[in-house]
Design an enzyme around this catalytic site. Structure first.
Site, short mmCIF file in Angstrom:
data_model
loop_
_atom_site.label_atom_id
_atom_site.label_comp_id
_atom_site.label_asym_id
_atom_site.label_seq_id
_atom_site.Cartn_x
_atom_site.Cartn_y
_atom_site.Cartn_z
N ASP A 190 -19.87 -61.54 -46.54
CA ASP A 190 -21.10 -62.24 -46.15
C ASP A 190 -20.77 -63.15 -44.98
OD1 ASP A 190 -23.71 -63.74 -46.34
OD2 ASP A 190 -23.88 -62.57 -48.18
N HIS A 250 -20.63 -61.30 -42.00
CA HIS A 250 -21.95 -61.40 -41.39
C HIS A 250 -21.99 -62.42 -40.26
CE1 HIS A 250 -24.14 -59.67 -45.19
NE2 HIS A 250 -23.24 -58.85 -44.68
#
Length: 418
Positions: free
Chosen positions: A249, A272
């Site tokens: 993430d 991310h």
């Protein structure tokens, strides 16, 4: 997926993302604290420092015996000592479940935790209760003055429980246990440790001030769910530097109340990217201000830098944000400002100033803003991007702007929004 060889962001200055000041404070002496942390990692402490070894309090370095209570007893002994103290986690394999290390501490100087062993979490999800305060593995709470340093590792054994993470389908899901949570921890420094496969976040920091993070190694597979590297909220004066974050993430994420945060020389990927937001998710959110991300690199990440906002009924403000000298390699979405994150329209205007940015996909820069209050005052200066995606992709290399008023300065590649 579109790819680019290398794209470099020289400077993106986000002066005011309105959801509408920035006052800084002088941090504690990070240089002295870092020197002390490096010495502590190798056991180089003065004769005035009393050591408290978890083995002396009954912990077993066999990787099988639960030593939770022994870690807690060791911490309490060090914390309650009316003198300089260091808790020692020596080389060896230790197994512990959820633990809380909390105040009051009576040490006249920063309490040191030397972590040189491998500490593994109980993998059984039933050890970790639901709710905001019951989901985490190692919690530091209410401590003023802390050094966590060493060459050890904390293994969350997340691969055993990621299959139970349903947050992609359930917006009201209960998050998995963070490997480390710091809440109301001031004047702290984390140095040298490794985090492997957390169940949820690697590190979570909230309601804290004067927090320094150096030379960490945070590792999880790129498809591990919701494993943010460092997640922050309601805190002031944070330095994150010279660290490697490869996770599933956001490498670094911050939400409401994050102020005066400096991220420098961080290697991100997979993951991310760097994220501010979601903002406006809750009522009466505190402002975000004074954020600098500089001299970082991102490789094979979903996003580069992203700001995302929800609709909010009360005004809040993100201001004084700088993205500077970022190197991006094969990043899908390098620069995103999204006022309609989660398909909700933001009612707040945005004002963002961008000075030198780059992109690595066919849609290089994407600004998605509210129709009722479009993004205004956006300046994009001297953009120089490269594209290295699939050769059969015949779409133009472009920028995409919705309800955004943008001023362009100097050269632009890809071409500016019409």
């Amino acid at each position: 997926m579109a790819f680019a060889k290398i794209a470099q962001i020289s400077a993106i200055y986000l002066l005011c993302l309105a959801l509408s000041g920035c006052e800084g404070q002088v941090p504690f002496n990070a240089g002295q604290a870092l020197a002390k942390a490096k010495d502590a990692a190798i056991g180089k402490v003065g004769p005035d420092v009393k050591t408290f070894n978890v083995l002396e309090y009954g912990a077993k370095a066999d990787g099988k015996t639960d030593s939770s209570i022994n870690f807690i007893r060791t911490f309490k002994a060090a914390c309650n000592f009316h003198g300089n103290a260091m808790m020692v986690i020596p080389e060896g394999n230790f197994l512990i479940g959820p633990v809380i290390f909390s105040r009051p501490c009576f040490n006249p100087s920063l309490l040191i935790i030397q972590a040189n062993g491998m500490v593994k979490a109980q993998s059984d999800i039933s050890y970790y209760g639901g709710g905001a305060d019951g989901t985490d593995w190692i919690t530091f709470q209410g401590i003023d003055g802390l050094i966590l340093s060493g060459r050890g590792a904390f293994h969350g054994q997340g691969a055993e429980v990621w299959k139970y993470n349903n947050c992609a389908q359930n917006a009201n899901c209960v998050r998995m246990a963070a490997t480390m949570k710091f809440i109301r921890v001031n004047n702290a420094l984390i140095h040298g440790i490794t985090s492997i496969d957390p169940k949820g976040f690697h590190i979570m920091i909230s309601r804290s001030q004067n927090f320094m993070i150096f030379n960490l190694n945070l590792q999880a597979p790129g498809d591990s769910p919701n494993t943010d590297g460092i997640h922050m909220s309601t805190l002031n004066l944070v330095e994150i530097s010279e660290s490697v974050i490869a996770t599933g993430d956001d490498c670094v994420s911050m939400i409401q109340g994050s102020t005066n945060v400096n991220v420098n020389k961080v290697i991100c990927g997979p993951g991310h990217g760097f994220s501010i937001g979601s903002l406006g998710h809750y009522d009466a959110e505190a402002d975000v201000s004074g954020i600098t991300m500089k001299n970082c690199s991102l490789t094979d990440t979903q996003n580069g830098v992203r700001i995302k906002t929800y609709k909010t009924v009360s005004p809040s403000k993100a201001s004084g944000i700088v993205f500077q000298d970022l190197i991006m390699t094969r990043v899908r979405n390098p620069i995103i400002i999204d006022q309609e994150y989660g398909n909700q329209r933001s009612s707040q205007p945005s004002k963002v100033s961008l000075a030198k940015g780059t992109s690595t996909s066919k849609v290089a820069i994407e600004l998605i803003c509210s129709a009722s209050n479009p993004c205004q005052g956006i300046e994009i200066n001297n953009v120089n991007l490269q594209y290295d995606g699939p050769p059969e992709d015949n779409l133009p290399f472009s920028s995409n702007c919705t309800n955004a008023k943008v001023a362009y300065v100097s050269s632009q590649s890809p071409p500016p929004c019409p």
